[in-house]
Design a protein around this motif. Structure first.
Motif, PDB file in Angstrom:
ATOM      1  N   GLN A 208      42.970  35.592 -69.335  1.00  0.00           N
ATOM      2  CA  GLN A 208      41.691  36.266 -69.561  1.00  0.00           C
ATOM      3  C   GLN A 208      40.580  35.707 -68.695  1.00  0.00           C
ATOM      4  N   ASP A 209      39.938  36.612 -67.962  1.00  0.00           N
ATOM      5  CA  ASP A 209      38.776  36.291 -67.141  1.00  0.00           C
ATOM      6  C   ASP A 209      38.187  37.607 -66.643  1.00  0.00           C
ATOM      7  N   HIS A 210      36.916  37.599 -66.325  1.00  0.00           N
ATOM      8  CA  HIS A 210      36.240  38.753 -65.715  1.00  0.00           C
ATOM      9  C   HIS A 210      36.305  40.016 -66.570  1.00  0.00           C
ATOM     10  N   LEU A 211      36.415  39.870 -67.900  1.00  0.00           N
ATOM     11  CA  LEU A 211      36.439  41.074 -68.727  1.00  0.00           C
ATOM     12  C   LEU A 211      35.041  41.654 -68.915  1.00  0.00           C
ATOM     13  N   ASP A 212      34.032  41.061 -68.268  1.00  0.00           N
ATOM     14  CA  ASP A 212      32.730  41.709 -68.152  1.00  0.00           C
ATOM     15  C   ASP A 212      32.766  42.764 -67.046  1.00  0.00           C
ATOM     16  N   PHE A 213      33.691  42.602 -66.097  1.00  0.00           N
ATOM     17  CA  PHE A 213      33.831  43.534 -64.969  1.00  0.00           C
ATOM     18  C   PHE A 213      34.986  44.501 -65.206  1.00  0.00           C
ATOM     19  N   ALA A 391      30.197  27.524 -71.213  1.00  0.00           N
ATOM     20  CA  ALA A 391      30.563  28.861 -70.746  1.00  0.00           C
ATOM     21  C   ALA A 391      29.354  29.481 -70.059  1.00  0.00           C
ATOM     22  N   GLY A 392      29.627  30.333 -69.093  1.00  0.00           N
ATOM     23  CA  GLY A 392      28.560  30.940 -68.310  1.00  0.00           C
ATOM     24  C   GLY A 392      27.871  32.092 -69.027  1.00  0.00           C
ATOM     25  N   LYS A 399      35.137  35.448 -74.006  1.00  0.00           N
ATOM     26  CA  LYS A 399      35.851  34.248 -73.550  1.00  0.00           C
ATOM     27  C   LYS A 399      35.285  32.973 -74.179  1.00  0.00           C
ATOM     28  N   ARG A 400      34.057  33.010 -74.665  1.00  0.00           N
ATOM     29  CA  ARG A 400      33.366  31.789 -75.094  1.00  0.00           C
ATOM     30  C   ARG A 400      34.059  31.089 -76.265  1.00  0.00           C
ATOM     31  N   ALA A 431      26.611  28.255 -79.160  1.00  0.00           N
ATOM     32  CA  ALA A 431      27.014  28.569 -80.535  1.00  0.00           C
ATOM     33  C   ALA A 431      28.363  29.269 -80.569  1.00  0.00           C
ATOM     34  N   ALA A 432      28.600  30.171 -79.615  1.00  0.00           N
ATOM     35  CA  ALA A 432      29.886  30.883 -79.578  1.00  0.00           C
ATOM     36  C   ALA A 432      31.028  29.934 -79.220  1.00  0.00           C
TER      37      ALA A 432
END
Length: 517
Positions: A208-213, A391-392, A399-400, A431-432
């Motif tokens: 899992q990565d880049h699931l914002d895109f 986390a970014g 992902k957090r 917090a997440a």
């Protein structure tokens, strides 16, 4: 080498329409209105906020490449220069750029590495081995661009198509024969590598990565698959089949020659296998690698100067890509033995009696892998592990908690801190991560320290002889993005500073104890 190309020729390639003088020629191409030289083609793309056509007046371009919306904006502004109008600029920009810069990748051997984790390490392994084999090598990736190890200023893991093709042309002019490059899913999805001929494509893994895109993992996989299947596919593929995604990718690549690699003892069908023979006190691993295909079939032993099963997989993949390029494995692996990758399991040693490491891991699976590696190094001792993790902001928020969970499952101390919060509230991001950590392992020592520098101090002060501490998330990066401002911050520098301070405090305490005695 660039050449002057007419808009008429570019219209043939792009299936576009020329508005104005079609005989106008251009000798360069770019998206940045401030840096494009006179006589170039300005690519005016639609942006998330503003259309690039609104910046056309700022450039000395001879002509403008745009879409129907850009044409409307330019016409209303009274633009008189010729326009090349296409429906989708990104879909053709790579091919147009390659034409302008003389199709440089036809003269180069391009080795593209994609996957979630391991791209940078694999690319560095390839660069080291190819250079040792006597080749002239370019490198394009997360840590920047280099020609025979000399830095070349660029931005983005994979630069935009015009910059990339210009860079390839420069490499041709400087005598480069092989180029190793990281190929991100963004680059594939946004067409940045169109017009690039890949001799060999390599796949590391998928998590899992880049699931914002990418809306789903399946969409993420399909973006990566573009390097192995379809019009953008590499001539040859090398795929690590240690996970299910890799096994699927090998099937997708089967229309062209494909080689598989694995570190699993069960993967008897793999063309290249690698296994750890021993680990030395320095962290270097003795590895046996077996090639069962091609003219270089045989067994090879070498020292890999980086710990972790995942790095053995990276080395196996790099070797497979070298073999697919016609390089003799023994010579290649001699170069691999000398590699150093900035910010990847990079040990910081200031004389302390515990292991201190900085790593780029910023995905849940990568965090779990580096913690497993540290735990293996402590095997047989009572040593504990402490981790600094964050986390970014403005990225995949799902992902957090997974980052926190991976940290809490593998470490005895978890210090949650800020990474690159960007425009988000840092406390809500922490917090997440904290919630994921506490749910995964309520018994773990989990702390929150907003300041990244103080978080590093905390984990160093906690460590005792025989322990191991690691700071993950930034690796080689030397900046922290808070709001829209980048502040200088280097985890390696901060770790060294914290270790020096702890050593000074320990020495002072020891001196005082002796004086009191």
């Amino acid at each position: 080498m660039t050449s002057s190309i007419s808009l008429e020729r570019l219209a043939e390639i792009s299936l576009g329409t020329v508005i104005g003088d079609a005989s106008t020629t251009v000798g360069s191409c770019g998206l940045n209105s401030a840096t494009l030289p006179p006589g170039g083609l300005f690519a005016a793309l639609p942006g998330t906020r503003v259309h690039g056509a609104r910046y056309a007046a700022d450039t000395a371009a001879a002509a403008i490449l745009t879409d129907p919306e850009g044409q409307r904006i330019l016409t209303e502004a009274g633009e008189t220069r010729p326009l090349l109008v296409v429906e989708d600029i990104r879909a053709i920009l790579g091919h147009v750029s390659a034409e302008i810069y003389g199709h440089p990748t036809e003269k180069l051997t391009i080795l593209g590495v994609t996957g979630t984790s391991g791209k940078t390490t694999t690319s560095y392994l390839l660069e080291a081995g190819l250079l040792h084999a006597g080749l002239s090598v370019g490198l394009i990736g997360t840590t920047g661009t280099r020609i025979n190890r000399e830095p070349v200023p660029t931005s983005l893991t994979t630069p935009e198509a015009p910059t990339l093709q210009e860079l390839f042309a420069r490499m041709v002019d400087e005598g480069v024969t092989h180029v190793v490059m990281e190929v991100s899913s963004h680059a594939l999805s946004l067409g940045r590598v169109q017009g690039t001929r890949f001799a060999v494509g390599g796949f590391t893994n998928l998590s899992q990565d880049h699931l914002d895109f990418h809306p789903t993992m399946e969409d993420y996989f399909e973006a990566k698959a573009m390097l192995f299947d379809g019009p953008q596919a590499a001539d040859r593929s090398v795929v690590c089949i240690d996970d299910e995604w890799g096994r699927r990718m090998a099937q997708r690549a089967a229309a062209r020659p494909v080689m598989t690699v694995s570190t699993s003892a069960e993967a008897t069908e793999a063309d290249i296998t690698a296994r750890q023979l021993s680990t030395e006190a320095t962290g270097a691993q003795q590895v046996e690698l077996t090639v069962s295909t091609g003219e270089h079939a045989g067994s090879y032993e070498f020292r890999l100067p980086m710990p972790g099963t995942f790095n053995i997989a990276n080395a196996a993949l790099a070797t497979g890509m070298a073999v697919a390029s016609g390089i003799e494995p023994r010579v290649f692996l001699e170069g691999v033995e000398k590699v150093a990758v900035p910010g990847r399991m990079e040990r910081i040693d200031r004389g302390q009696q515990f292991v201190a490491v900085v790593d780029y891991a910023h995905k849940p699976a990568a965090v779990a892998a580096v913690l497993d590696t540290l735990r293996a190094q402590l095997e047989g001792s009572s040593g504990r592990i402490g981790i600094v993790v964050g986390a970014g902001g403005d990225r995949d928020s799902s992902k957090r908690p997974l980052m926190g969970a991976a940290a809490a499952k593998g470490a005895d101390l978890v210090v949650v801190t800020d990474d690159n919060p960007r425009t988000e509230d840092p406390a809500s991001i922490r917090a997440a991560v904290l919630a994921g950590a506490r749910e995964a392992n309520p018994a773990a020592d989990i702390r929150e320290v907003g300041s990244r520098a103080k978080a590093i101090d905390e984990v160093v002060e906690w460590a005792q002889p025989g322990d191991a501490v690691i700071v993950v998330g930034k690796g080689h990066e030397v900046g922290q993005l808070i709001g829209e401002t980048v502040h200088h911050f280097d985890d390696r520098e901060e770790m060294a500073r914290a270790l020096d301070a702890a050593m000074t405090a320990t020495n002072l305490s020891t001196k005082e104890s002796k004086e009191q005695a």
